[in-house]
Design a protein around this motif. Structure first.
Motif, PDB file in Angstrom:
ATOM      1  N   MET A   1       0.852  -1.176   0.000  1.00 43.75           N
ATOM      2  CA  MET A   1       0.000   0.000   0.000  1.00 43.75           C
ATOM      3  C   MET A   1       0.894   1.234   0.000  1.00 43.75           C
ATOM      4  O   MET A   1       1.801   1.336   0.817  1.00 43.75           O
ATOM      5  CB  MET A   1      -0.894  -0.013   1.242  1.00 43.75           C
ATOM      6  CG  MET A   1      -1.995   1.007   1.223  1.00 43.75           C
ATOM      7  SD  MET A   1      -3.285   0.678   0.032  1.00 43.75           S
ATOM      8  CE  MET A   1      -3.818  -0.943   0.480  1.00 43.75           C
ATOM      9  N   GLU A   2       0.617   2.158  -0.903  1.00 45.16           N
ATOM     10  CA  GLU A   2       1.407   3.382  -1.000  1.00 45.16           C
ATOM     11  C   GLU A   2       0.481   4.593  -0.998  1.00 45.16           C
ATOM     12  O   GLU A   2      -0.510   4.619  -1.723  1.00 45.16           O
ATOM     13  CB  GLU A   2       2.225   3.373  -2.295  1.00 45.16           C
ATOM     14  CG  GLU A   2       2.996   4.642  -2.545  1.00 45.16           C
ATOM     15  CD  GLU A   2       3.634   4.703  -3.936  1.00 45.16           C
ATOM     16  OE1 GLU A   2       4.387   5.665  -4.161  1.00 45.16           O
ATOM     17  OE2 GLU A   2       3.368   3.821  -4.780  1.00 45.16           O
ATOM     18  N   ASN A  55      -2.545   0.501  -4.496  1.00 40.19           N
ATOM     19  CA  ASN A  55      -2.370  -0.843  -3.960  1.00 40.19           C
ATOM     20  C   ASN A  55      -1.957  -1.757  -5.113  1.00 40.19           C
ATOM     21  O   ASN A  55      -2.740  -1.962  -6.042  1.00 40.19           O
ATOM     22  CB  ASN A  55      -3.664  -1.346  -3.320  1.00 40.19           C
ATOM     23  CG  ASN A  55      -3.492  -2.678  -2.627  1.00 40.19           C
ATOM     24  OD1 ASN A  55      -2.408  -3.018  -2.174  1.00 40.19           O
ATOM     25  ND2 ASN A  55      -4.568  -3.445  -2.557  1.00 40.19           N
ATOM     26  N   LYS A  56      -0.743  -2.256  -5.075  1.00 37.63           N
ATOM     27  CA  LYS A  56      -0.232  -3.152  -6.119  1.00 37.63           C
ATOM     28  C   LYS A  56      -0.406  -2.545  -7.506  1.00 37.63           C
ATOM     29  O   LYS A  56      -0.950  -3.171  -8.406  1.00 37.63           O
ATOM     30  CB  LYS A  56      -0.914  -4.507  -6.042  1.00 37.63           C
ATOM     31  CG  LYS A  56      -0.679  -5.229  -4.734  1.00 37.63           C
ATOM     32  CD  LYS A  56      -1.417  -6.536  -4.672  1.00 37.63           C
ATOM     33  CE  LYS A  56      -1.213  -7.162  -3.300  1.00 37.63           C
ATOM     34  NZ  LYS A  56      -2.051  -8.329  -3.089  1.00 37.63           N
ATOM     35  N   GLU A  57       0.021  -1.307  -7.669  1.00 38.15           N
ATOM     36  CA  GLU A  57      -0.010  -0.555  -8.918  1.00 38.15           C
ATOM     37  C   GLU A  57      -1.422  -0.157  -9.366  1.00 38.15           C
ATOM     38  O   GLU A  57      -1.598   0.392 -10.448  1.00 38.15           O
ATOM     39  CB  GLU A  57       0.723  -1.296 -10.036  1.00 38.15           C
ATOM     40  CG  GLU A  57       2.195  -1.524  -9.727  1.00 38.15           C
ATOM     41  CD  GLU A  57       2.954  -2.172 -10.865  1.00 38.15           C
ATOM     42  OE1 GLU A  57       2.509  -2.080 -12.012  1.00 38.15           O
ATOM     43  OE2 GLU A  57       4.007  -2.757 -10.572  1.00 38.15           O
ATOM     44  N   GLU A  58      -2.449  -0.440  -8.561  1.00 36.33           N
ATOM     45  CA  GLU A  58      -3.820  -0.042  -8.871  1.00 36.33           C
ATOM     46  C   GLU A  58      -4.188   1.172  -8.024  1.00 36.33           C
ATOM     47  O   GLU A  58      -4.053   1.149  -6.799  1.00 36.33           O
ATOM     48  CB  GLU A  58      -4.797  -1.186  -8.565  1.00 36.33           C
ATOM     49  CG  GLU A  58      -6.243  -0.811  -8.766  1.00 36.33           C
ATOM     50  CD  GLU A  58      -7.220  -1.857  -8.242  1.00 36.33           C
ATOM     51  OE1 GLU A  58      -8.420  -1.700  -8.499  1.00 36.33           O
ATOM     52  OE2 GLU A  58      -6.787  -2.808  -7.553  1.00 36.33           O
TER      53      GLU A  58
END
Length: 145
Positions: A1-2, A55-58
């Protein structure tokens, strides 16, 4: 998570999220042109500040607003917070809002202001985060025919 600061380059990645949420969950009629204009308007305000949640590039959410100068304080006006419908009620919105509060406080804001729809969902969400109705503020509107 970013969670990171959102930039002008991120606008195209949040437009589908914005359109999908508002059109499918709130019965709105956004399209790519109107959503792009709306998001660019907020992002181009002096002292705008936005965060994006990935989240995971989404891209699963974002929050945007701007700092507003008063005579003796600086406030932050939260203009939009959007979490993809399929990711709601999992704590992501609360996490994003909390991160925004921490960051804008560090940047000098004394408060976060917002306008919200007056319904149970918004009352529960913002109430849980410690937001209350302002006793000294009334939203006024005049609609044109």
């Amino acid at each position: 998570m970013e969670i990171r600061k959102m930039t002008q380059n991120d606008i195209t990645s949040v437009i589908p999220l914005y359109i999908n949420y508002y059109n499918n969950q709130e019965g709105s009629c956004w399209n790519e042109g109107t959503a792009t204009k709306r998001i660019r308007q907020v992002m181009s305000i002096d002292d705008s500040y936005a965060l994006i949640l990935i989240n995971k590039e989404e891209v699963i959410g974002f929050v945007m607003g701007y700092f507003k100068q008063y005579d003796d304080i600086v406030g932050y006006t939260l203009d939009e917070i959007v979490i993809a419908y399929e990711h709601q009620n999992k704590g992501f919105g609360s996490m994003l809002l909390h991160e925004l509060e921490e960051r804008v406080k560090e940047l000098g804001a004394s408060c976060v202001e917002l306008q919200a729809v007056s319904d149970k969902m918004h009352e529960r969400y913002y109430g849980k985060a410690g937001y209350h109705d302002a006793n000294n503020f009334v939203m006024k509107v005049k609609w044109f025919d």
